[in-house]
Design an enzyme around this catalytic site. Structure first.
Site, short mmCIF file in Angstrom:
data_model
loop_
_atom_site.label_atom_id
_atom_site.label_comp_id
_atom_site.label_asym_id
_atom_site.label_seq_id
_atom_site.Cartn_x
_atom_site.Cartn_y
_atom_site.Cartn_z
CG ASP A 18 -0.40 -0.10 2.24
OD1 ASP A 18 -1.05 0.18 3.13
OD2 ASP A 18 0.72 -0.49 2.23
CB CYS A 479 16.45 3.91 7.13
SG CYS A 479 14.85 3.24 6.76
CG ASP A 523 -18.67 26.82 -19.47
OD1 ASP A 523 -18.06 26.94 -20.52
OD2 ASP A 523 -19.84 26.47 -19.35
N1 LIG Z 1 -29.61 24.16 -28.71
C1 LIG Z 1 -29.49 25.47 -28.70
N2 LIG Z 1 -30.58 26.24 -28.54
C2 LIG Z 1 -30.50 27.58 -28.55
N3 LIG Z 1 -29.36 28.24 -28.70
C3 LIG Z 1 -28.24 27.56 -28.89
C4 LIG Z 1 -28.24 26.15 -28.90
N4 LIG Z 1 -26.96 25.71 -29.06
C5 LIG Z 1 -26.20 26.82 -29.13
N5 LIG Z 1 -26.96 27.93 -29.03
C6 LIG Z 1 -26.50 29.33 -29.07
O1 LIG Z 1 -25.11 29.35 -29.18
C7 LIG Z 1 -24.53 30.09 -28.12
C8 LIG Z 1 -23.25 29.47 -27.72
O2 LIG Z 1 -23.47 28.16 -27.28
P1 LIG Z 1 -22.46 27.44 -26.28
O3 LIG Z 1 -22.94 26.08 -26.08
O4 LIG Z 1 -21.07 27.65 -26.78
O5 LIG Z 1 -22.60 28.36 -25.01
P2 LIG Z 1 -23.24 28.00 -23.62
O6 LIG Z 1 -22.91 26.60 -23.29
O7 LIG Z 1 -24.65 28.42 -23.60
O8 LIG Z 1 -22.48 28.98 -22.65
P3 LIG Z 1 -21.13 28.64 -21.90
O9 LIG Z 1 -20.09 28.67 -22.94
O10 LIG Z 1 -21.00 29.73 -20.93
O11 LIG Z 1 -21.34 27.31 -21.29
C9 LIG Z 1 -25.57 30.10 -27.03
O12 LIG Z 1 -25.47 31.23 -26.24
C10 LIG Z 1 -26.88 30.10 -27.83
O13 LIG Z 1 -27.23 31.40 -28.19
ZN LIG Z 2 5.26 0.33 0.92
#
Ligand SMILES: Nc1ncnc2c1ncn2[C@@H]1O[C@H](COP(=O)(O)OP(=O)(O)OP(=O)(O)O)[C@@H](O)[C@H]1O
Ligand SMILES: [Zn+2]
Length: 830
Positions: A18, A479, A523
């Protein structure tokens, strides 16, 4: 047929292995066997797995491992694929299987194992002493105990030790005997179903005094005491008696040292000890020689305490899962059953004050749950129908009906415990450094000692006896036991202290790195915000009806996993709209979701994407979009037939503790930046509320680029929800997944905060700094004490006795210091 035989992956539990250097020793030894490939070792789980083809029988592997002083126990049904098995720290799966594999029979065995272990050990040691007598059982000989070379013992003992006052511990016994489990005992292996838990370590806890190592110490002490009594009675035989006693007590260690040498580790701590003891006996200091060995054995015993404590802390988590559950039958009646007998799909009743017996989803009822077992946050959270709850949470005020999703070893809490256990095995940077250092330290010490013994008498006419004595004392001082355990003991304590407070770290590497980061990237969605966006407003284009736009948008979003999608579908549902079916749903990461609805190709996505599809927004919509973004809304557009049909404004509220947590980071001198795919204006609006710098409009690639830019200036921690930002988490020095899906999060990240508290970031960094501090103190104690005694020994100020005490003393100090870290608490938010 030999050559045609498929290589298969086999797994063992290796009792006594361990610490990282034990694992390294085992690895080196098995690699010397023909036909062994890809060995994967995890000392924290005491597990070895490897690919074996026909050239070597599994028994040969066992023999080699046993000869090193460990007790291998074959696990049936090794992990099916080598990936899993060797994934080591990375995944729990290996584990999973293994355990299951262990299955009942074997299981029992296992625990029993301990029991036996002890005996065996005893026995052996026994014959060791009686020596010669030796029965031919090579296998376990000495080993029973732990041995490792470095003395640290680790674990085995470790666990044993007493550590845990609480209920969960203690079951060792129970488990083995199948007797009634104490309340709160987690595992219930009481008998049935161990399917789940294989995790035998849990069952191995024995009181310290019942461990093999403890027995060895008692036995050696008995021999020494007997020699001393006889010597007092028959003074003339004193020398002979001590000499005999020394040989007896040295024998088990000499045997171990010899085996280690045969399997590729000639410069072991055991070898050092044996040489020093025999040398001391040879120059007439047999009393000291006897004591050396005795204290060495005692040191091993004590070192195990640290590892064991840390482990029991982790196991305490699993112990939070109750044994009993109330199952609701198909006829609506209830029956009391063991938690282990629950199956996914079962319906259970959790009454106020009870702990949730399995992960599940609330079917009926609403209650405030204390989820501190998983999240470290003891303020109850209200959960109602459709929401997930984790096993181990306490239902504080009302009854819930719960549909079981995962039980036993699959539950979140068990996974967390396993993850932490795995984490202990992953070596951090300091650990690797110390190992490299220790590798040349021992042979170096032997060389220096030889020089001290030989050179002064040969070159300057020094007295042989004086320099022989000093050289031997130097061997003892050299040691490196304390040094070898200094890092793993601190890391194990740190990981365990964190896990109990909802701060999960996947290994020493991440734990060491966190505290040094000067920048933390966040994020936005699901990280700084709660990840539950609500649709605030639908702004239809001229000629489009609002509900019509929402109906179509919801159809598209039904096929999307993006957090924004849920806001749209929920809004449609709550307005009672009939959402048509969509086909060919697809997602453009960071841009949009598209699908074919009622024959039209439609998409919902960012304004930038919409502009590419449909050209610039009409001025009226453009103005409206700007206004909504300024108020912190994420604005997406519904696009169809080359035109924007509507704007959808969604707002995701910041997590309640986000602003305060960011302020705390700033006070610590840590820079924070929000990296988001959302529009710059929305990002800026939210960032203003939270007091963080923002970079908006980033594509997933832009995020990666931003992180590597930040990394050029120093270590970067990236925090995400672990679901759609795995690449960003991986690109950072340390990726931290927050909230929600623990499982996904743990796979994607180096650390996780299942509670979703932003304040956990500052806590993780504080834990990291505390652990690093502890590691430095430990290394300082280990190296400092040795350095002082090294000098005083060579110049003849101190002799064998202080050298012996310095050796054991350093080990004890390091152990105690590491244990201090178990009591770590996050600094109270100012
Ligand atoms: N399924 C979806 N429906 C609506 N808008 C979308 C969709 N996928 C992406 N978008 C648009 O694209 C943009 C960027 O999407 P992304 O996934 O990069 O950002 P997020 O995940 O919302 O934000 P973060 O980056 O902070 O997590 C969103 O703000 C939205 O306007
Ligand atoms: Zn050991």
């Amino acid at each position: 047929m030999g050559d045609r035989r498929e290589a298969e992956r086999l797994a063992w539990r290796v009792e006594g292995m361990d610490c990282p250097s034990c694992a390294a020793k085992v690895e080196r030894a098995v690699l010397r066997l023909p036909g062994v490939r890809e060995p994967a070792l995890n000392f924290a789980a005491e597990r070895l797995s490897l690919m074996l083809d026909g050239a070597t029988a599994p028994e040969a592997v066992e023999k080699a491992v046993a000869a090193l002083g460990y007790r291998p126990r074959r696990l049936q049904a090794a992990a099916p694929t080598s990936r899993e098995a060797s994934a080591g720290a990375a995944c729990g799966c290996g584990h999973d299987h293994a355990p299951a594999g262990i299955g009942n029979g074997e299981h029992r065995h296992d625990h029993g194992g301990h029991g036996h272990g002890d005996h065996d050990g005893h026995g052996h040691e026994g014959h060791g002493l009686r020596q010669g007598g030796g029965q031919g059982r090579t296998d376990h000989d000495h080993h029973g105990h732990g041995h490792h070379d470095h003395g640290h013992s680790h674990h085995g003992d470790g666990h044993d030790h007493p550590a845990a006052p609480d209920a969960h511990h203690g079951h060792a016994g129970t488990a083995a005997s199948g007797a009634a489990a104490p309340a709160g005992h987690a595992h219930s292996h009481g008998g049935l179903a161990h399917a789940h838990d294989h995790d035998d370590p849990a069952e191995r806890d024995l009181p310290l005094w019942r461990t093999a190592k403890a027995r060895l110490v008692v036995l050696l002490a008995g021999v020494a005491a007997l020699a001393w009594v006889l010597a007092t009675l028959i003074p003339r035989a004193e020398h002979a008696l001590y000499l005999l006693a020394t040989i007896l007590v040295v024998a088990p260690f000499a045997r171990r040292a010899w085996t280690l040498a045969r399997y590729g580790t000639p410069f072991s701590i055991e070898a050092l000890m044996v040489l020093a003891a025999l040398g001391a006996a040879a120059i007439g200091a047999a009393g000291e020689a006897m004591t050396v060995v005795l204290l060495f054995a005692l040191g091993e015993l004590l070192e195990g305490v640290a590892a064991g404590r840390a482990r029991s802390g982790i196991r305490a988590l699993v112990a939070l899962m109750p044994d009993q559950a109330t199952r609701i039958g198909t006829n609506g009646g209830t029956e009391a059953v063991t938690a282990a007998s629950l199956r996914p799909g079962d319906l259970v009743l959790v009454k106020p004050g009870e702990r949730v017996p399995a992960d599940g989803v609330v079917e009926d009822g609403q209650a405030a749950l204390d989820e501190s077992a998983v999240t470290g946050e003891s303020i109850p959270v209200t959960r109602g129908p459709g929401e997930a709850v984790a096993a181990g949470s306490i239902c504080t005020d009302a009854a819930l009906r719960l549909r079981v999703a995962r039980t036993g070893a699959d539950s979140t809490l068990a996974r967390i415990a396993r993850m932490v256990e795995e984490a202990t095995a992953a070596r951090g940077r300091t650990q690797r450094f110390v190992e490299r250092f220790a590798a040349w330290w021992t042979p170096g010490a032997m060389a220096v000692s030889a020089a001290v013994i030989l050179l002064p008498p040969l070159l300057f006419g020094g007295e042989w006896t004086v320099w022989l004595y000093r050289g031997l004392a130097l061997l003892l001082v050299a040691c490196p036991c304390a040094l070898v355990i200094s890092v793993p003991a601190a890391v194990a304590s740190g990981l365990s202290a964190g896990a109990r407070r909802g701060l999960l770290v996947k290994g020493g590497e991440a734990l060491e790195a966190m505290g040094a980061a000067r920048t933390v990237g966040f994020d936005k969605t699901g990280t700084l915000t709660a990840g539950r966006p609500r649709l605030g407003q639908v702004v239809p284009a001229p000629g489009v009806a609002e509900d019509e736009a929402l109906r179509l948008a919801a159809a598209v979003e039904a096929g999307s996993a993006h957090p924004l999608a849920r806001a749209v579908t929920e809004a449609a549902t709550s307005r009672g709209l009939m959402v048509p079916e969509a086909r060919d749903a697809s997602a453009l990461a960071g841009r949009a979701a598209t699908a074919r609805v009622e024959g039209r190709l439609l998409g919902v996505g960012s304004l930038g994407w919409a502009a590419e599809q449909a050209g610039p927004l009409p001025p009226a919509l453009e103005a409206e979009a700007g206004r909504l973004q300024e108020s912190g809304h994420t604005v997406s557009a519904l696009v169809g037939d080359g035109a924007v049909l509507a704007l959808l404004a969604m707002r995701d509220e910041p997590r309640p503790d986000a602003a305060a947590a960011l302020a705390a980071l700033h006070r610590d001198g840590v820079a924070t930046v929000m990296l988001t795919g959302d529009a710059p204006r929305t990002a800026a609006a939210i960032a203003r509320e939270l007091g963080i710098e923002a970079r908006g409009g980033l594509s997933p690639d832009d995020k990666l680029r931003a992180i590597s830019e930040l990394r050029a200036r120093g270590p970067v921690v990236m925090v995400g929800d672990g679901i759609n930002d795995a690449p960003a988490l991986a690109a950072a020095t340390v990726g931290v997944a927050m909230g929600g899906g623990t499982e996904v999060a743990l796979e994607a990240a180096d650390a996780a905060l299942p509670g979703g508290r932003v304040s956990g970031i500052a806590e993780l960094m504080a834990l990291s700094r505390a652990t690093l501090g502890n590691i430095r103190q430990n290394v300082g104690i280990a190296v400092g004490l040795k350095a002082v005694f090294l000098v005083t020994t060579v110049i003849g100020v101190t002799g064998l006795w202080p050298a012996i005490l310095a050796d054991t003393g350093a080990t004890v100090l390091v152990t105690l210091n590491a244990l201090r870290l178990l009591r770590w608490r996050p600094p109270a938010a100012a």
